[in-house]
Design an enzyme around this catalytic site. Structure first.
Site, mmCIF file in Angstrom:
data_model
loop_
_atom_site.group_PDB
_atom_site.id
_atom_site.type_symbol
_atom_site.label_atom_id
_atom_site.label_comp_id
_atom_site.label_asym_id
_atom_site.label_seq_id
_atom_site.Cartn_x
_atom_site.Cartn_y
_atom_site.Cartn_z
ATOM 1 N N HIS A 381 41.361 37.492 45.417
ATOM 2 C CA HIS A 381 40.238 37.553 46.141
ATOM 3 C C HIS A 381 39.845 36.773 46.874
ATOM 4 C CE1 HIS A 381 36.639 39.616 46.326
ATOM 5 N NE2 HIS A 381 36.136 39.401 44.974
ATOM 6 N N ASP A 385 39.243 41.579 49.798
ATOM 7 C CA ASP A 385 37.721 41.752 49.441
ATOM 8 C C ASP A 385 37.939 42.838 48.605
ATOM 9 O OD1 ASP A 385 36.370 39.638 50.600
ATOM 10 O OD2 ASP A 385 36.049 40.882 52.729
#
Length: 410
Positions: A381, A385
């Site tokens: 992450h 995204d």
């Protein structure tokens, strides 16, 4: 003349390994290019070859950690090969002499041993009173050997039954720790796998997103074209080539998954070398199928089969497992229903496949049974995204449910 057998250089990052197995014994005569040992490193298992013919002397034992360039054996190439002729006849003559030398069993009132037993076993049975039928045989087909009889004679006699004046022993004795556990050192490969998995959980911001895919279209295509495909290419059309192509298509649509993080920089890859996880006796390996965007289904299947065979036979090469940009792991072949795969660092994404089961799904307002598979995408992450990850997984799903999309790259 003595020829030193040294541990060869296997790559810049490999400095040592462990002698996993010797295929020869001390003093054996070896031929040139004969495989004499297996070396296990933190990345691959390789084979060591005899550089010349001759009599070998071992300088390291199985389990020893050895450095690159270390001498592990010496071959005396002046030694002559042992004569091959006459061995069978000599062995037969010795066996005849041994049979003649065996004394006849003494007469006894005890039960006569089985005549199929060897003379030595029958003699020991007559002398000791031990019934061979009650001895566990270690010979071929469970036959009792002379060693089995001698070992049986060394066992302590059973304790006499307690008398009325003797207190009875406890019904159960405390269990001994001996034999209940064993201890062995991690192999270099297993240790490296552990380090990489811990690094993935400690360094990356791991997140997993899920979806499900209807495998009907792919299964129908395979059924329709399998026979001609095998006839033309010599390999079966598997599911993995479809997923490799679907991943390439998704990476082209979502380039964030085709990256790796290097400090404060994000490295964008513009090639499509896809790693395919393969389980082996040595541990999990991830050989890399190169340039998957340029290869057809048949070439991908051939590459995967070749790498899988090499990995399971311990013949995988360092270059075979280096440089992938994305990994596919298929836990479904072991029956896994759902999982959260860990990243193959420094990659930023890994796709987990699972088993195919018929489930009730609603299509056009009707409940129907379809072969369904859960998909799991784990991603870093820090770089990717949630929107990009979900989009990537949807692209994979759409390509599998409508494989014609792969033909047009949409």
């Amino acid at each position: 003349m003595a020829v030193d057998i040294k541990i060869p250089a296997l790559g810049e990052s490999i400095t040592s390994g462990i002698i996993a197995a010797w295929h020869v014994k001390e003093g054996d005569f070896v031929e040139k290019d004969q495989v004499i040992f297996e070396l296990e490193t933190d990345k691959i298992t390789s084979e060591g070859l005899a550089e010349s013919a001759g009599k070998i002397s071992l300088k390291a034992e199985e389990g020893d950690e050895v450095e690159i360039g270390q001498v592990v054996a010496v071959i005396d190439d002046s030694a002559a090969a042992p004569a091959a002729s006459g061995k069978t006849e000599e062995k037969a003559e010795v066996s005849k002499e041994e049979a003649k030398a065996e004394p006849a069993p003494a007469k006894t009132d005890k039960a006569t041993p089985d005549e199929t037993q060897s003379p030595a076993v029958r003699r020991l049975a007559a002398e000791t009173g031990i019934d061979p039928a009650k001895v566990d045989g270690s010979g071929k087909g469970g036959r009792v050997t002379k060693g089995d009889m001698l070992a049986a004679g060394e066992k302590p006699a059973a304790a006499p039954a307690p008398s009325a004046s003797t207190p009875a022993a406890p019904a159960t004795a405390p269990a001994s720790d001996e034999g209940r556990t064993s201890r062995k050192k991690l192999t270099p490969l297993r240790k490296k796998i552990a380090e990489r998995l811990v690094a993935a959980t400690n360094e990356a911001a791991l997140l997993t997103t899920f979806n499900e895919v209807d495998m009907s279209a792919v299964m129908n295509l395979r059924k329709q074209h399998q026979e001609k495909f095998v006839e033309r290419y010599g390999v079966k059309l598997g599911f993995m080539s479809f997923f490799v192509k679907a991943v390439v298509n998704a990476l082209q649509a979502v380039p964030d998954l085709n990256t790796q993080l290097d400090g404060d920089y994000v490295i964008q890859n513009h090639f499509y070398d896809i790693g395919v996880a393969v389980g082996s006796d040595k541990g999990l390996m991830v050989p890399v199928v190169r340039d998957c965007d340029e290869k057809n289904f048949a070439t991908i299947e051939q590459d995967i089969i070749g790498y899988a065979k090499a990995a399971r036979s311990g013949k995988i090469k360092l270059e075979d497992i280096s440089g992938g940009v994305f990994t596919i792991s298929n836990g479904g072949i072991y029956g896994s229903m759902l999982s959260t795969p860990l990243l193959n660092m420094p990659q930023t994404g890994i796709l987990g496949l699972h088993n195919i089961t018929e489930r009730a799904v609603v299509i056009n307002g009707e409940i129907v049974a379809r072969p369904m598979m859960y998909l799991a995408l784990s991603y870093d992450h820090r770089v990717v995204d949630g929107k990009g990850a979900v989009t990537f997984l949807v692209k994979v799903k759409e390509a599998i449910e409508d494989p014609t999309k792969l033909l047009f790259g949409v």
